[in-house]
Design a protein around this motif. Structure first.
Motif, mmCIF file in Angstrom:
data_model
loop_
_atom_site.group_PDB
_atom_site.id
_atom_site.type_symbol
_atom_site.label_atom_id
_atom_site.label_comp_id
_atom_site.label_asym_id
_atom_site.label_seq_id
_atom_site.Cartn_x
_atom_site.Cartn_y
_atom_site.Cartn_z
ATOM 1 N N TRP A 8 -8.854 -40.664 20.395
ATOM 2 C CA TRP A 8 -10.076 -40.039 19.204
ATOM 3 C C TRP A 8 -9.961 -38.209 19.592
ATOM 4 C CZ3 TRP A 8 -8.245 -40.466 13.894
ATOM 5 C CH2 TRP A 8 -8.467 -39.277 13.468
ATOM 6 N N ARG A 9 -10.751 -38.846 20.524
ATOM 7 C CA ARG A 9 -11.336 -37.617 21.095
ATOM 8 C C ARG A 9 -9.814 -37.135 22.236
ATOM 9 N NH1 ARG A 9 -16.268 -40.178 21.979
ATOM 10 N NH2 ARG A 9 -15.674 -40.965 23.724
ATOM 11 N N ALA A 57 -7.705 -34.166 11.760
ATOM 12 C CA ALA A 57 -7.962 -35.414 11.410
ATOM 13 C C ALA A 57 -6.131 -36.168 10.859
ATOM 14 C CB ALA A 57 -8.993 -36.440 10.992
ATOM 15 N N TYR A 75 -12.229 -46.352 21.267
ATOM 16 C CA TYR A 75 -11.254 -45.922 20.550
ATOM 17 C C TYR A 75 -11.955 -44.710 19.936
ATOM 18 C CZ TYR A 75 -9.630 -50.963 18.868
ATOM 19 O OH TYR A 75 -9.697 -51.827 19.492
ATOM 20 N N ARG A 108 -4.260 -36.797 14.106
ATOM 21 C CA ARG A 108 -4.256 -38.674 15.190
ATOM 22 C C ARG A 108 -4.276 -38.804 14.390
ATOM 23 N NH1 ARG A 108 -10.244 -36.003 16.865
ATOM 24 N NH2 ARG A 108 -9.618 -33.971 17.932
ATOM 25 N N VAL A 109 -4.069 -39.690 13.229
ATOM 26 C CA VAL A 109 -4.752 -40.764 12.174
ATOM 27 C C VAL A 109 -2.551 -41.119 12.264
ATOM 28 C CG1 VAL A 109 -4.197 -41.463 10.180
ATOM 29 C CG2 VAL A 109 -6.155 -40.849 11.087
#
Length: 54
Positions: free
Chosen positions: A6-7, A13, A2, A16-17
């Motif tokens: 994410w990276r 953020a 995970y 990304r979510v």
């Protein structure tokens, strides 16, 4: 795993979510639309193991 996801994803953020939520919904939709119907032909889940008595 995970953390690598994410990276890899670009942006802040909240973006990304949002991308991960859309990807998750798309994966679930693909499973219900194509994978599970295809798999149900090979898995006898509706076969009875106990015979009914009249």
């Amino acid at each position: 795993m995970y953390g690598a996801l994410w990276r890899i994803l670009p942006g802040p953020a909240w973006f990304r979510v949002l991308v991960l939520l859309v990807a998750f919904v798309a994966l679930v939709w693909v499973c219900f639309e194509w994978v599970f119907p295809w798999l149900s032909t090979y898995v006898p889940i509706n076969d009875n193991t106990v015979e009914a008595h009249p």
